[in-house]
Design a protein around this motif. Structure first.
Motif, PDB file in Angstrom:
ATOM      1  N   TRP A 234      75.620  -9.256  11.853  1.00  0.00           N
ATOM      2  CA  TRP A 234      75.456  -9.042  10.405  1.00  0.00           C
ATOM      3  C   TRP A 234      74.453  -7.927  10.143  1.00  0.00           C
ATOM      4  CZ3 TRP A 234      70.800  -9.804   7.791  1.00  0.00           C
ATOM      5  CH2 TRP A 234      70.862  -9.697   6.399  1.00  0.00           C
ATOM      6  N   TRP A 235      73.282  -8.003  10.786  1.00  0.00           N
ATOM      7  CA  TRP A 235      72.242  -7.002  10.565  1.00  0.00           C
ATOM      8  C   TRP A 235      72.694  -5.630  11.048  1.00  0.00           C
ATOM      9  CZ3 TRP A 235      69.327  -3.397  13.074  1.00  0.00           C
ATOM     10  CH2 TRP A 235      68.205  -2.892  12.391  1.00  0.00           C
ATOM     11  N   MET A 236      73.324  -5.578  12.210  1.00  0.00           N
ATOM     12  CA  MET A 236      73.739  -4.292  12.760  1.00  0.00           C
ATOM     13  C   MET A 236      74.788  -3.609  11.887  1.00  0.00           C
ATOM     14  SD  MET A 236      73.741  -5.035  16.890  1.00  0.00           S
ATOM     15  CE  MET A 236      74.542  -3.451  17.249  1.00  0.00           C
ATOM     16  N   LEU A 237      75.741  -4.373  11.375  1.00  0.00           N
ATOM     17  CA  LEU A 237      76.730  -3.771  10.477  1.00  0.00           C
ATOM     18  C   LEU A 237      76.066  -3.301   9.188  1.00  0.00           C
ATOM     19  CD1 LEU A 237      79.860  -6.067  10.944  1.00  0.00           C
ATOM     20  CD2 LEU A 237      79.710  -3.617  11.469  1.00  0.00           C
TER      21      LEU A 237
ATOM     22  N   PHE B 195      77.636  -0.656   6.593  1.00  0.00           N
ATOM     23  CA  PHE B 195      78.802  -1.470   6.238  1.00  0.00           C
ATOM     24  C   PHE B 195      78.313  -2.637   5.397  1.00  0.00           C
ATOM     25  CE2 PHE B 195      82.275  -4.430   6.729  1.00  0.00           C
ATOM     26  CZ  PHE B 195      83.403  -3.615   6.803  1.00  0.00           C
ATOM     27  N   ARG B 196      78.628  -2.642   4.121  1.00  0.00           N
ATOM     28  CA  ARG B 196      78.016  -3.587   3.198  1.00  0.00           C
ATOM     29  C   ARG B 196      78.783  -4.902   3.069  1.00  0.00           C
ATOM     30  NH1 ARG B 196      74.216  -1.391  -0.064  1.00  0.00           N
ATOM     31  NH2 ARG B 196      74.696  -2.749  -1.822  1.00  0.00           N
ATOM     32  N   SER B 197      80.093  -4.879   3.268  1.00  0.00           N
ATOM     33  CA  SER B 197      80.890  -6.084   3.032  1.00  0.00           C
ATOM     34  C   SER B 197      80.955  -6.954   4.281  1.00  0.00           C
ATOM     35  CB  SER B 197      82.312  -5.712   2.585  1.00  0.00           C
ATOM     36  OG  SER B 197      83.041  -6.871   2.240  1.00  0.00           O
ATOM     37  N   VAL B 198      79.820  -7.547   4.630  1.00  0.00           N
ATOM     38  CA  VAL B 198      79.756  -8.419   5.800  1.00  0.00           C
ATOM     39  C   VAL B 198      78.952  -9.658   5.416  1.00  0.00           C
ATOM     40  CG1 VAL B 198      77.788  -7.081   6.687  1.00  0.00           C
ATOM     41  CG2 VAL B 198      79.009  -8.648   8.200  1.00  0.00           C
ATOM     42  N   ARG B 199      79.484 -10.831   5.747  1.00  0.00           N
ATOM     43  CA  ARG B 199      78.825 -12.089   5.432  1.00  0.00           C
ATOM     44  C   ARG B 199      78.818 -12.992   6.658  1.00  0.00           C
ATOM     45  NH1 ARG B 199      82.174 -13.801   0.185  1.00  0.00           N
ATOM     46  NH2 ARG B 199      83.745 -12.589   1.297  1.00  0.00           N
ATOM     47  N   LEU B 200      77.930 -13.970   6.607  1.00  0.00           N
ATOM     48  CA  LEU B 200      77.850 -15.000   7.634  1.00  0.00           C
ATOM     49  C   LEU B 200      78.557 -16.251   7.136  1.00  0.00           C
ATOM     50  CD1 LEU B 200      74.081 -14.563   8.549  1.00  0.00           C
ATOM     51  CD2 LEU B 200      76.012 -13.958  10.018  1.00  0.00           C
ATOM     52  N   LEU B 201      79.303 -16.915   8.021  1.00  0.00           N
ATOM     53  CA  LEU B 201      79.905 -18.206   7.685  1.00  0.00           C
ATOM     54  C   LEU B 201      78.788 -19.240   7.686  1.00  0.00           C
ATOM     55  CD1 LEU B 201      82.243 -20.150   7.166  1.00  0.00           C
ATOM     56  CD2 LEU B 201      82.604 -20.247   9.653  1.00  0.00           C
ATOM     57  N   ASP B 202      78.437 -19.747   6.517  1.00  0.00           N
ATOM     58  CA  ASP B 202      77.306 -20.663   6.421  1.00  0.00           C
ATOM     59  C   ASP B 202      77.586 -21.939   7.218  1.00  0.00           C
ATOM     60  OD1 ASP B 202      74.822 -21.477   5.616  1.00  0.00           O
ATOM     61  OD2 ASP B 202      75.436 -22.111   3.609  1.00  0.00           O
TER      62      ASP B 202
ATOM     63  N   GLU C  61      73.726   4.779  10.595  1.00  0.00           N
ATOM     64  CA  GLU C  61      72.601   3.960  11.046  1.00  0.00           C
ATOM     65  C   GLU C  61      71.413   4.172  10.126  1.00  0.00           C
ATOM     66  OE1 GLU C  61      71.377   5.041  14.994  1.00  0.00           O
ATOM     67  OE2 GLU C  61      71.788   7.146  14.666  1.00  0.00           O
ATOM     68  N   GLY C  62      70.480   3.218  10.160  1.00  0.00           N
ATOM     69  CA  GLY C  62      69.248   3.352   9.389  1.00  0.00           C
ATOM     70  C   GLY C  62      69.305   2.836   7.969  1.00  0.00           C
ATOM     71  N   ALA C  63      70.331   2.040   7.631  1.00  0.00           N
ATOM     72  CA  ALA C  63      70.450   1.540   6.260  1.00  0.00           C
ATOM     73  C   ALA C  63      69.569   0.316   6.003  1.00  0.00           C
ATOM     74  CB  ALA C  63      71.906   1.207   5.946  1.00  0.00           C
ATOM     75  N   MET C  64      69.096  -0.327   7.058  1.00  0.00           N
ATOM     76  CA  MET C  64      68.202  -1.487   6.915  1.00  0.00           C
ATOM     77  C   MET C  64      66.809  -1.098   7.424  1.00  0.00           C
ATOM     78  SD  MET C  64      69.849  -4.230   5.694  1.00  0.00           S
ATOM     79  CE  MET C  64      69.419  -5.830   6.412  1.00  0.00           C
TER      80      MET C  64
ATOM     81  N   LEU D  49      63.008  -5.305  10.404  1.00  0.00           N
ATOM     82  CA  LEU D  49      63.204  -5.896  11.732  1.00  0.00           C
ATOM     83  C   LEU D  49      62.480  -5.057  12.778  1.00  0.00           C
ATOM     84  CD1 LEU D  49      64.850  -7.932  13.585  1.00  0.00           C
ATOM     85  CD2 LEU D  49      66.559  -6.112  13.744  1.00  0.00           C
ATOM     86  N   TYR D  50      61.820  -5.716  13.709  1.00  0.00           N
ATOM     87  CA  TYR D  50      61.284  -5.030  14.896  1.00  0.00           C
ATOM     88  C   TYR D  50      62.293  -5.255  16.005  1.00  0.00           C
ATOM     89  CZ  TYR D  50      58.184  -4.161  18.934  1.00  0.00           C
ATOM     90  OH  TYR D  50      57.634  -3.702  20.111  1.00  0.00           O
TER      91      TYR D  50
END
Length: 290
Positions: free
Chosen positions: A108-111, A116-123, A152-155, A260-261
């Motif tokens: 999720w974080w890497m995308l 890439f904004r349209s990414v979610r986690l299955l809760d 890269e570098g969006a977060m 994130l580190y």
């Protein structure tokens, strides 16, 4: 933007894919520290259509002391992997694992970091899918290659130099288990303890008993209790940058943000010039440099 999707909503989204005009790519990131058999677990049962993602080889480069146990792979390599999983521009992605998203959050974080904004986690991960009584599929999926373009570098992220002063100028959260933070055990890294100034914030504290994330208000209360304040720089690390992404997701669910580190403690502790603190306090007079 939404961070999570529940099992019922994902099932409905997959069933209605032809109506919405947007493809949903489901990715299975079955990985856990000490369990190298993620692919075998996937083959025995996964969400229908889900493509396996190998965290060790596709979400990380080779381990090296100067960059940690799971350094981020080059952008070009990550884009190649994403296309192999079947991701194209305009798709929606849902990632899950069988460990309450502790591994899936890395993807999720890497995308997100790749733009890439349209990414979610299955809760709740695969456990939530099972609990809903939904079907599983066996064997391997063979997706058509995608054409996604990643950057890269969006977060926000920090390096070791910034981590060294983060506890003094802001808030540095250690997402590992509390006993690793205190230095009582260390199963994989050469030194035990934590980065000076870090506050213990185990990822397990982000979750309900069923493995789903706490409600946004509960998460916000948790992080404010740990010292989060608006305008104060906040960063998160763990052992190798994997579960720290889970904490970033939890912060986002709470309406908060943090850097994130990526190298995390596995990078930090390999440098003998970096002090390591043991005990329950962020700082200690007995910091160990060796």
């Amino acid at each position: 933007m939404d961070t999570l999707i529940d099992a019922a909503a994902l099932k409905d989204q997959l069933d209605r894919a032809g109506e919405s005009g947007q493809r949903t790519v489901v990715l299975d990131v079955r990985w856990a520290l000490g369990d190298p058999h993620g692919y075998d677990h996937y083959l025995r049962g996964h969400i229908p259509g889900a493509v396996f993602v190998d965290l060790a080889t596709e979400l990380a480069g080779p381990a090296e002391p100067a960059r940690g146990r799971h350094p981020l792979p080059p952008q070009e390599q990550f884009q190649e992997s994403a296309r192999r999983w079947g991701i194209s521009d305009g798709d929606a992605v849902v990632a899950y694992d069988d460990s309450s998203n502790m591994a899936a959050a890395r993807l999720w974080w890497m995308l997100r970091n790749a733009g890439f904004r349209s990414v979610r986690l299955l809760d709740g991960g695969l456990a939530a899918w099972r609990a809903a009584g939904l079907d599983l599929a066996a064997g391997a999926e063979q997706p058509e290659p995608g054409n996604v373009t990643l950057s890269e570098g969006a977060m926000p992220s920090i390096d070791a130099g910034q981590a060294a002063s983060c506890g003094q100028r802001g808030l540095l959260l250690d997402a590992r288990a509390a006993e690793r933070y205190r230095g009582e055990i260390e199963p994989v890294d050469p030194r035990a303890g934590h980065i000076p100034g870090a506050v213990s914030a185990p990822t397990t504290g982000n979750l309900r008993a069923d493995g789903a994330f706490l409600a946004p208000a509960e998460l916000r209360e948790r992080f404010e209790r740990l010292g989060y304040r608006a305008g104060v720089p906040t960063a998160v690390y763990c052992g190798s940058g994997v579960t720290a992404a889970h904490e970033i997701a939890a912060l986002e669910i709470a309406g908060l943000s943090a850097a994130l580190y990526p190298g995390s403690f596995s990078e930090w502790c390999h440098n003998s010039s970096n002090d390591v603190v043991t005990g329950a306090a962020p700082y200690s007079e007995n910091a160990a440099s060796h």
